[in-house]
Design a protein around this motif. Structure first.
Motif, PDB file in Angstrom:
ATOM      1  N   ILE A   1       0.839  -1.207   0.000  1.00 16.57           N
ATOM      2  CA  ILE A   1       0.000   0.000   0.000  1.00 16.57           C
ATOM      3  C   ILE A   1       0.873   1.257   0.000  1.00 16.57           C
ATOM      4  CG2 ILE A   1      -1.670   1.316   1.366  1.00 16.57           C
ATOM      5  CD1 ILE A   1      -2.818  -1.322   2.333  1.00 16.57           C
ATOM      6  N   ALA A   2       2.018   1.193   0.680  1.00 11.40           N
ATOM      7  CA  ALA A   2       2.883   2.375   0.812  1.00 11.40           C
ATOM      8  C   ALA A   2       3.793   2.585  -0.382  1.00 11.40           C
ATOM      9  CB  ALA A   2       3.723   2.257   2.081  1.00 11.40           C
ATOM     10  N   LEU A   3       3.755   1.715  -1.399  1.00 13.75           N
ATOM     11  CA  LEU A   3       4.689   1.841  -2.516  1.00 13.75           C
ATOM     12  C   LEU A   3       4.546   3.172  -3.245  1.00 13.75           C
ATOM     13  CD1 LEU A   3       6.855   0.591  -4.311  1.00 13.75           C
ATOM     14  CD2 LEU A   3       5.021  -0.454  -5.675  1.00 13.75           C
TER      15      LEU A   3
ATOM     16  N   ALA B   1       1.534  -2.056  -7.973  1.00 12.30           N
ATOM     17  CA  ALA B   1       1.323  -2.562  -6.614  1.00 12.30           C
ATOM     18  C   ALA B   1       0.029  -3.364  -6.516  1.00 12.30           C
ATOM     19  CB  ALA B   1       1.305  -1.394  -5.627  1.00 12.30           C
ATOM     20  N   VAL B   2      -1.056  -2.887  -7.158  1.00 11.76           N
ATOM     21  CA  VAL B   2      -2.328  -3.614  -7.119  1.00 11.76           C
ATOM     22  C   VAL B   2      -2.182  -4.975  -7.818  1.00 11.76           C
ATOM     23  CG1 VAL B   2      -4.726  -3.594  -7.887  1.00 11.76           C
ATOM     24  CG2 VAL B   2      -3.696  -1.501  -6.953  1.00 11.76           C
TER      25      VAL B   2
ATOM     26  N   TYR C   1      -6.652  -3.786  -2.141  1.00 13.92           N
ATOM     27  CA  TYR C   1      -6.619  -3.167  -3.471  1.00 13.92           C
ATOM     28  C   TYR C   1      -7.168  -1.741  -3.429  1.00 13.92           C
ATOM     29  CZ  TYR C   1      -6.480  -8.166  -4.689  1.00 13.92           C
ATOM     30  OH  TYR C   1      -6.172  -9.492  -4.748  1.00 13.92           O
ATOM     31  N   VAL C   2      -8.303  -1.585  -2.740  1.00 11.57           N
ATOM     32  CA  VAL C   2      -8.937  -0.261  -2.668  1.00 11.57           C
ATOM     33  C   VAL C   2      -8.040   0.735  -1.939  1.00 11.57           C
ATOM     34  CG1 VAL C   2     -10.908   1.031  -1.773  1.00 11.57           C
ATOM     35  CG2 VAL C   2     -11.262  -1.230  -2.799  1.00 11.57           C
ATOM     36  N   CYS C   3      -7.470   0.294  -0.824  1.00 16.16           N
ATOM     37  CA  CYS C   3      -6.592   1.187  -0.055  1.00 16.16           C
ATOM     38  C   CYS C   3      -5.355   1.571  -0.870  1.00 16.16           C
ATOM     39  CB  CYS C   3      -6.174   0.526   1.256  1.00 16.16           C
ATOM     40  SG  CYS C   3      -7.519   0.356   2.453  1.00 16.16           S
ATOM     41  N   THR C   4      -4.812   0.609  -1.604  1.00 14.60           N
ATOM     42  CA  THR C   4      -3.646   0.907  -2.437  1.00 14.60           C
ATOM     43  C   THR C   4      -3.976   1.948  -3.497  1.00 14.60           C
ATOM     44  OG1 THR C   4      -2.821  -1.355  -2.103  1.00 14.60           O
ATOM     45  CG2 THR C   4      -1.883  -0.096  -3.936  1.00 14.60           C
TER      46      THR C   4
ATOM     47  N   LEU D   1      -3.371   9.745  -3.566  1.00 14.18           N
ATOM     48  CA  LEU D   1      -2.720  10.702  -2.665  1.00 14.18           C
ATOM     49  C   LEU D   1      -1.244  10.873  -3.030  1.00 14.18           C
ATOM     50  CD1 LEU D   1      -2.696  12.461  -0.118  1.00 14.18           C
ATOM     51  CD2 LEU D   1      -2.275  10.389   1.223  1.00 14.18           C
ATOM     52  N   GLY D   2      -0.564   9.764  -3.346  1.00 14.95           N
ATOM     53  CA  GLY D   2       0.840   9.850  -3.737  1.00 14.95           C
ATOM     54  C   GLY D   2       1.042  10.664  -5.000  1.00 14.95           C
ATOM     55  N   MET D   3       0.125  10.535  -5.965  1.00 15.01           N
ATOM     56  CA  MET D   3       0.231  11.326  -7.192  1.00 15.01           C
ATOM     57  C   MET D   3       0.066  12.814  -6.895  1.00 15.01           C
ATOM     58  SD  MET D   3      -1.967   8.849  -9.772  1.00 15.01           S
ATOM     59  CE  MET D   3      -1.813   9.990 -11.160  1.00 15.01           C
ATOM     60  N   MET D   4      -0.859  13.127  -5.992  1.00 13.15           N
ATOM     61  CA  MET D   4      -1.040  14.532  -5.619  1.00 13.15           C
ATOM     62  C   MET D   4       0.207  15.074  -4.919  1.00 13.15           C
ATOM     63  SD  MET D   4      -4.978  14.245  -4.249  1.00 13.15           S
ATOM     64  CE  MET D   4      -4.983  15.915  -3.623  1.00 13.15           C
ATOM     65  N   LEU D   5       0.781  14.282  -4.016  1.00 12.03           N
ATOM     66  CA  LEU D   5       1.984  14.715  -3.312  1.00 12.03           C
ATOM     67  C   LEU D   5       3.150  14.880  -4.283  1.00 12.03           C
ATOM     68  CD1 LEU D   5       1.809  12.522  -0.091  1.00 12.03           C
ATOM     69  CD2 LEU D   5       1.344  14.966  -0.290  1.00 12.03           C
TER      70      LEU D   5
END
Length: 366
Positions: free
Chosen positions: A30-32, A52-53, A82-85, A91-95
């Motif tokens: 999930i953190a990848l 990752a999914v 899967y949903v959480c990832t 969120l990672g894309m926004m960051l």
């Protein structure tokens, strides 16, 4: 940092191989996307999220790889992973997009600051007549490019005139004061025939600038400075010190301070005294070197809090060309402070070369 996502995936696969089937560890994927966002843009982060999914699905429902039944693929716990990832990936894309924007903005600011420094503290000529010159500027902040320390060397018909100064305070006000001082010096150095008149004119400009800025701290906007003049063809140096650390004269086997205890007040504090500026004259022979510096050099501290022993260091190094001297001083200050300078630092070195012999007159024809 760019290889961190690959190392992270490799670590997950290694952990999956050494843990029992009942202990699924694919959820750490999930953190990848967040790991990828440290060093990559939003497109790469999106690709890492999709990867990752897919990898979570492979680890969840492939008997050959993870030893689990295919039915685990759609187990509610894995669906939640899967949903959480996917959500964390967004969120990672926004960051990542925000980080890229900040980095571009910072690069633009640094570019503008570099241009401003070259205008404010332009490099001094390496050679003016029989004088070899070098300069050094160190910022106490890794992000800063310009500050309140300043230097200048101007060739005039009266000789080479040098300036080094340290503006009280930090920030934009210090930079503005430094720019005003340098502008006044560069203009007056060509017009004033003697050094006291030059200093007096700069003092007047600083008082006028402080009055224009206004505020309750007009009297505290001062600058410590040293003005030096090396006349053309003369083996002397004239010095007017305005509350600044005294210059050093370096010769073979000797380093001494040019200080006779008659320093004037800092610039913009000249109204405190009515005496004219006093010029100190010292012999300056070929091969000798004049070192002007700000208190950022002598106030550099080591881990124990001891001040930098400038005179001892210079005596132990022996005679060096100006460029090598300032390079060695630069490196030694960083080592002494453990790369933790707390104040801006500037230095200006001037070495008097031997007089070039004049060309013999042409022989008469015939």
């Amino acid at each position: 940092m760019r290889w961190l996502p690959v190392l992270y995936v490799a670590g997950v696969l290694l952990l999956e191989a050494v843990t029992p089937v009942e202990w699924p560890v694919s959820f750490v994927l999930i953190a990848l996307s967040l790991v990828t966002a440290f060093a990559h843009g939003p497109v790469v982060v999106g690709g890492a999220t999709v990867f990752a999914v897919l990898l979570e699905g492979v680890l969840a429902g492939t008997p050959c790889c993870a030893g689990r039944q295919v039915g685990y693929l759609w187990d509610r716990h894995y669906v939640a992973i899967y949903v959480c990832t996917a959500l964390v990936g967004i969120l990672g894309m926004m960051l990542a997009a925000h980080r890229v924007h900040r980095e571009r903005t910072l690069a633009d600011v640094r570019f503008v600051a570099d241009i401003a420094q070259r205008v404010l503290l332009r490099p001094v000529p390496h050679r003016i007549g029989n004088l070899r010159l070098e300069s050094l500027y160190l910022s106490a902040s890794a992000q800063a490019r310009i500050g309140g320390d300043l230097y200048e060397a101007v060739p005039t018909e009266y000789g080479v005139r040098l300036l080094i100064g340290d503006v009280r305070g930090k920030g934009l006000l210090a930079v503005d004061t430094a720019a005003a001082l340098l502008g006044a010096f560069r203009e007056a150095a060509f017009e004033e025939p003697d050094l006291p008149a030059l200093v007096d004119r700069v003092e007047t400009s600083m008082q006028r600038r402080a009055a224009q800025l206004g505020g309750s701290e007009v009297g505290e906007r001062f600058v410590t400075a040293v003005f030096a003049e090396i006349p053309t063809g003369g083996h002397v140096v004239r010095v007017v010190n305005c509350g600044h650390p005294p210059p050093l004269l370096l010769s073979v086997g000797e380093v001494r301070e040019l200080d006779r205890g008659r320093s004037a007040p800092p610039l913009n504090l000249g109204v405190l005294v009515t005496e004219p500026y006093h010029v100190e004259v010292y012999p300056f022979r070929p091969g000798e070197q004049l070192l002007l510096y700000t208190d950022g050099v002598t106030e550099t501290r080591d881990a124990a809090g001891s001040f930098y022993p400038l005179l001892q260091r210079l005596r132990s190094w022996g005679p060096l060309p100006p460029g090598e001297l300032l390079d060695l001083l630069h490196q030694d200050l960083l080592v002494y402070s453990h790369n933790h300078l707390k104040d801006d630092t500037a230095a200006l070195a001037a070495c008097l070369l031997a007089d070039e012999p004049s060309a013999p007159p042409p022989s008469p024809a015939g």
